[in-house]
Design a protein around this motif. Structure first.
Motif, PDB file in Angstrom:
ATOM      1  N   PHE A 198      91.591  27.023  95.961  1.00  0.00           N
ATOM      2  CA  PHE A 198      90.773  25.800  95.946  1.00  0.00           C
ATOM      3  C   PHE A 198      90.367  25.373  97.365  1.00  0.00           C
ATOM      4  N   SER A 308      89.145  16.522  96.952  1.00  0.00           N
ATOM      5  CA  SER A 308      90.150  17.580  97.128  1.00  0.00           C
ATOM      6  C   SER A 308      91.515  17.156  96.596  1.00  0.00           C
ATOM      7  N   LYS A 311      92.405  17.021  91.092  1.00  0.00           N
ATOM      8  CA  LYS A 311      92.232  18.385  90.578  1.00  0.00           C
ATOM      9  C   LYS A 311      91.002  18.533  89.712  1.00  0.00           C
ATOM     10  N   ALA A 315      88.346  21.231  91.026  1.00  0.00           N
ATOM     11  CA  ALA A 315      88.401  22.403  90.141  1.00  0.00           C
ATOM     12  C   ALA A 315      88.172  21.956  88.702  1.00  0.00           C
ATOM     13  N   TYR A 340      84.558  25.107  94.893  1.00  0.00           N
ATOM     14  CA  TYR A 340      85.717  24.240  95.129  1.00  0.00           C
ATOM     15  C   TYR A 340      85.473  23.298  96.316  1.00  0.00           C
TER      16      TYR A 340
END
Length: 380
Positions: A198, A308, A311, A315, A340
């Protein structure tokens, strides 16, 4: 004579009715036949198209729940905002990550002859990249011998409290008063940050560097190498970052529209839509120059960091990094690949710069090299 005329008229009416009936029947059958496959090949073709459409919808998350729950907002807990220096504890009891790691006391004490702090070169390394790091270090020290280098150990299980074997190996490779090794504390952040694919650690590290002082940080992935005219170009890039209307950021284009490499579900977290990024030029954060400004902190870094740390933002359900299909037309369609942290950065930049992109530079600074996959045990 009158009887014959009546019979003729009757026959004409019957004929006209027959013609009209045949015409209507043919028209109905032609419409029906257009909607039906005539051969087995037609059936296979239409079925394949339906499966492709279903696959695209699943990749884009159409008709599929979030899978993670929660609303699509970039809310960040105060403990993270405080740790990363976005907010300050008035009592002074809480320390930021930069203060904990001694960045303010060590790296920022290095100054040029004119008293200014030079650009800090920042990178991150895991165990499988130790040999590549040695080549990276040689290249940077040759191109920019007076610039400090900050090397981050991003092994997820590395302990921050004490040096592990890998950290000691990095320090031994550094062997310079301008090279510093720091261990990224994954335990301070949500569990998904440990998933290195990620790259959620990148915006966090860069924010820590910015919190350490009014410095400029040049992030380079471990596979980037400076080119011959680096010194000349770097001064131009620094000028662009500080006075070129880019609010302290300089990036290099990746060659793709942001919408093609960003999962459609990510846009909602930034309160925008994919349509706004059809013609937005994506930059590649494998090389990224950041100079701290208030606008950069509030409009770019904060949303990038917030995504970031969430989650379902960095993602989204169904996202993947492989299987890109750039043969789709038009080119701005989602390729099936998600970037990501790279996608999050570019969406944040698109929101911050909705009209033009003054932060993009076309003059080269570094070039990528082919990395060898090294077994982690072999590098120790």
């Amino acid at each position: 004579m009158g009887g014959l005329t009546g019979q003729l008229k009757c026959k004409v009416r019957h004929f006209l009715c027959l013609v009209i009936s045949v015409a209507l029947t043919s028209f109905v059958l032609s419409i029906y036949n257009q909607k039906q496959p005539h051969t087995l090949q037609d059936i296979v073709t239409q079925t394949h198209k339906q499966f492709e459409s279903l696959k695209e919808n699943l990749q884009a998350g159409v008709g599929v729940g979030d899978g993670w729950g929660g609303d699509k907002h970039l809310d960040v807990e105060d403990k993270y905002l405080s740790l990363l220096g976005f907010i300050r504890d008035p009592s002074g009891k809480e320390t930021t990550q930069a203060q904990k790691l001694g960045l303010e006391a060590a790296e920022l004490s290095v100054r040029n002859n004119n008293g200014t702090v030079p650009i800090l070169v920042v990178t991150a390394v895991n165990k499988g990249q130790l040999f590549q790091f040695e080549d990276f270090l040689t290249n940077v020290q040759s191109a920019l011998p007076a610039n400090p280098i900050i090397v981050w150990n991003i092994e997820p299980e590395a302990r921050v409290e004490e040096d592990d074997e890998f950290t000691l190996s990095l320090k031994q490779s550094c062997n310079s008063s301008l090279c510093f090794v720091k261990r990224f504390s994954f335990s301070d952040y949500p569990d998904h940050v440990k998933d290195l694919s990620f790259r959620a650690y990148r915006p966090l590290i860069l924010q820590i560097m910015m919190d350490a002082g009014n410095t400029c940080s040049l992030w380079l992935d471990i596979d980037r190498r400076f080119i011959a005219q680096t010194k000349l170009n770097l001064s131009r890039f620094l000028e662009l970052a500080k006075t070129g209307g880019s609010n302290g950021v300089v990036g290099w284009p990746s060659g793709h529209p942001t919408s093609s490499l960003t999962h459609p579900k990510m846009f909602a977290y930034f309160e925008t839509t994919a349509e706004n990024f059809y013609f937005h030029r994506m930059i590649d954060p494998s090389q990224l120059l950041l100079c701290k400004t208030e606008d950069l902190q509030s409009k770019v870094m904060k949303p990038w960091v917030a995504c970031s740390l969430k989650k379902e933002c960095i993602a989204p359900f169904g996202s993947q990094s492989g299987g890109c299909r750039f043969d789709k037309k038009p080119l701005y369609r989602y390729s099936g690949c998600h970037g990501y942290d790279s996608s999050a950065l570019n969406v944040a930049l698109g929101v911050a710069f909705p009209i033009h992109q003054p932060y993009i530079s076309r003059a080269p600074l570094t070039k990528p090299v082919q990395l060898l996959m090294i077994n982690s045990t072999a590098s120790l």
